[in-house]
Design a protein around this motif. Structure first.
Motif, PDB file in Angstrom:
ATOM      1  N   ARG A 177       7.290  12.487   1.930  1.00 48.71           N
ATOM      2  CA  ARG A 177       8.401  12.145   2.835  1.00 48.71           C
ATOM      3  C   ARG A 177       7.907  11.272   3.987  1.00 48.71           C
ATOM      4  N   ALA A 178       6.729  11.600   4.501  1.00 51.56           N
ATOM      5  CA  ALA A 178       6.182  10.818   5.611  1.00 51.56           C
ATOM      6  C   ALA A 178       5.900   9.381   5.179  1.00 51.56           C
ATOM      7  N   VAL A 179       5.317   9.230   3.990  1.00 49.03           N
ATOM      8  CA  VAL A 179       5.025   7.885   3.486  1.00 49.03           C
ATOM      9  C   VAL A 179       6.315   7.134   3.190  1.00 49.03           C
ATOM     10  N   GLN A 180       7.322   7.870   2.650  1.00 51.10           N
ATOM     11  CA  GLN A 180       8.606   7.239   2.351  1.00 51.10           C
ATOM     12  C   GLN A 180       9.287   6.763   3.633  1.00 51.10           C
ATOM     13  N   THR A 181       9.191   7.570   4.700  1.00 46.71           N
ATOM     14  CA  THR A 181       9.753   7.172   5.996  1.00 46.71           C
ATOM     15  C   THR A 181       9.046   5.922   6.519  1.00 46.71           C
ATOM     16  N   GLN A 182       7.727   5.923   6.363  1.00 46.05           N
ATOM     17  CA  GLN A 182       6.949   4.764   6.787  1.00 46.05           C
ATOM     18  C   GLN A 182       7.320   3.533   5.954  1.00 46.05           C
ATOM     19  N   PHE A 183       7.498   3.749   4.661  1.00 48.39           N
ATOM     20  CA  PHE A 183       7.878   2.676   3.743  1.00 48.39           C
ATOM     21  C   PHE A 183       9.232   2.087   4.133  1.00 48.39           C
ATOM     22  N   ASP A 184      10.201   2.962   4.422  1.00 48.71           N
ATOM     23  CA  ASP A 184      11.531   2.497   4.849  1.00 48.71           C
ATOM     24  C   ASP A 184      11.435   1.734   6.165  1.00 48.71           C
ATOM     25  N   GLY A 185      10.537   2.204   7.053  1.00 46.83           N
ATOM     26  CA  GLY A 185      10.329   1.495   8.316  1.00 46.83           C
ATOM     27  C   GLY A 185       9.775   0.100   8.087  1.00 46.83           C
ATOM     28  N   ASN A 244       0.825  -1.208   0.000  1.00 47.62           N
ATOM     29  CA  ASN A 244       0.000   0.000   0.000  1.00 47.62           C
ATOM     30  C   ASN A 244       0.859   1.257   0.000  1.00 47.62           C
ATOM     31  N   ALA A 245       1.911   1.245   0.841  1.00 52.26           N
ATOM     32  CA  ALA A 245       2.799   2.402   0.906  1.00 52.26           C
ATOM     33  C   ALA A 245       3.535   2.602  -0.412  1.00 52.26           C
ATOM     34  N   SER A 246       3.951   1.506  -1.023  1.00 59.86           N
ATOM     35  CA  SER A 246       4.647   1.591  -2.310  1.00 59.86           C
ATOM     36  C   SER A 246       3.744   2.203  -3.378  1.00 59.86           C
ATOM     37  N   ALA A 247       2.487   1.739  -3.411  1.00 59.87           N
ATOM     38  CA  ALA A 247       1.541   2.278  -4.386  1.00 59.87           C
ATOM     39  C   ALA A 247       1.255   3.752  -4.115  1.00 59.87           C
ATOM     40  N   LEU A 248       1.157   4.116  -2.836  1.00 65.35           N
ATOM     41  CA  LEU A 248       0.892   5.505  -2.475  1.00 65.35           C
ATOM     42  C   LEU A 248       2.054   6.398  -2.858  1.00 65.35           C
TER      43      LEU A 248
END
Length: 213
Positions: A157-165, A96-100
């Motif tokens: 950036r927030a989604v990318q941080t979440q994605f990396d997490g 989901n994060a990747s698609a977002l």
């Protein structure tokens, strides 16, 4: 002659007594043998019962060990299932994060391409709009545009941080899964070994009675 007869009678009585003594001695020997045989039979039963008592005690302990091993296996499988469920949820969140990220990136690229469309003539009377009003409109548009860009960049950036997490968490969860799988495998081996012990103790023990027999 009377003495001879008496001697013969006495000899006959002596022979009878000797025969009786021999017979009594033989009976005594037979009785002794029978008594000893009975004692040995009792001893055989004692040996057999003791041996099987040890077997039954071993079987009891083997069953206890099997129960403990089954509980260990059950807990290990529960832990693995829990990790796999977490992994499934994490994987969905990752997707989901990747698609977002892809969608927000495309939106941001399109937003940055936007250009201000400011009217310099009145659409009604076609007179020129004062320059200060045109500039104010341009400034307002740029301000709103920059705010929208910043909002999208912050969100990205927030989604990318979440994605990396999610990626970091996924690596840790992958190691936990391997450890949990090993625990399940070890527990399965332990259960198999305990089952073999239970089977081993299920066979009645027959001691070697050769010497007694």
């Amino acid at each position: 002659p009377d003495i001879d007869k008496m001697i013969e009678v006495v000899k006959a009585e002596i022979n009878e007594l000797n025969a009786l003594v021999d017979d009594l001695s033989h009976k005594a020997d037979v009785n002794n043998f029978n008594q000893r045989a009975r004692e040995l039979d009792v001893r055989k039963n004692e040996i057999f019962n003791n041996a099987n008592a040890e077997r039954l005690e071993g079987q009891r302990k083997a069953h206890e060990a099997l129960d403990a091993a089954n509980n260990e296996l059950l807990n290990a499988r529960r832990e693995l299932n829990k990790i796999e469920a977490s992994g499934s949820n994490l994987n969905q969140a990752y997707l989901n994060a990747s698609a977002l990220i892809k969608r927000l990136t495309a939106e941001l690229e399109d937003l940055k391409k936007d250009k201000a469309v400011i009217r310099e003539k009145c659409p009604t009377c076609w007179q020129m709009i004062p320059a200060d009003q045109v500039q104010e409109a341009k400034d307002n548009w740029q301000k709103n545009h920059d705010a929208r860009v910043k909002e999208l960049e912050d969100r990205l950036r927030a989604v990318q941080t979440q994605f990396d997490g999610y990626k970091t968490e996924g690596k840790a969860l992958g190691k936990q899964k391997k450890d949990a799988e090993k625990k399940v495998s070890d527990a399965e081996s332990k259960v198999a070994a305990c089952k073999a012990h239970v089977e081993e103790y299920s066979i009645p023990v027959t001691p070697d009675f050769t010497e007694i027999d």
